[in-house]
Each structure stands twice: as C-alpha cells, then as structure tokens.
Scaffold this motif. Sequence first.
Motif: not given
Length: 105
Positions: A17-30
């Motif tokens: 996406k057009n953003n400066k940061n990096i985000y990590f997350r886990f979804s329900d299906d791991l």
Amino acid sequence: MQVTLDNNEIEVVIARKNNKNIYFRFSDDLKLHITCGIFVTKGEIIKLIKKNASKLLKMYNQQIKINNNEAFFNYLGKKYIKVEDASIKNIYFEDGYIFYPNEIK
C-alpha cells in the motif's frame, strides 16, 4: 511466501500500500499478513521477520490461543463446551456443557 519460525511453517501474505510503515498481524487462519510500502523488497521483509522473530512467535501463539478459545463459552469464570442441538428449544447448562438450539431467537 513461507517462513519458518521455531519449527512452525507460516504462510506470509504481503499487501503493498502507499504508506511508510510496515505492519505485521496474524489472521484467524494463522497466516502472517504484512502491510508495507510499495518499494519495500522481499529481502527487507525477511530481514524484519528474522529481527522480530520472538515478537512474531508471541503474536502467533496468542492467535492460536484465541482460535482454541472460540470452541468454548466462558460464563461466570467457568469454561463450557458448546453443543448445538436442533431438538431442544431452550438453552441450558449441564456438566461443563452448554446446549443450545441451532437458531437462537
């Protein structure tokens, strides 16, 4: 893309996406979902995954715990196993189980 963290094979999904940061997350299906900028390379992402492996494992274990708790129903500090039964009309508790009809009205 696949990553191994502490003998766990984890699928990685990258959303650019057009953003400066990096985000990590886990979804329900791991799956590990990573949201990053357009110009971030896979090498940089792999470096960040290795650098933050302990925190990612903590997030992974927390998501496993959340997924396991969805099979249970907590009521007044006790854990009940959910049992869906079409033949009953009312909800009732019995020996660590909660029985409920298919459609609750």
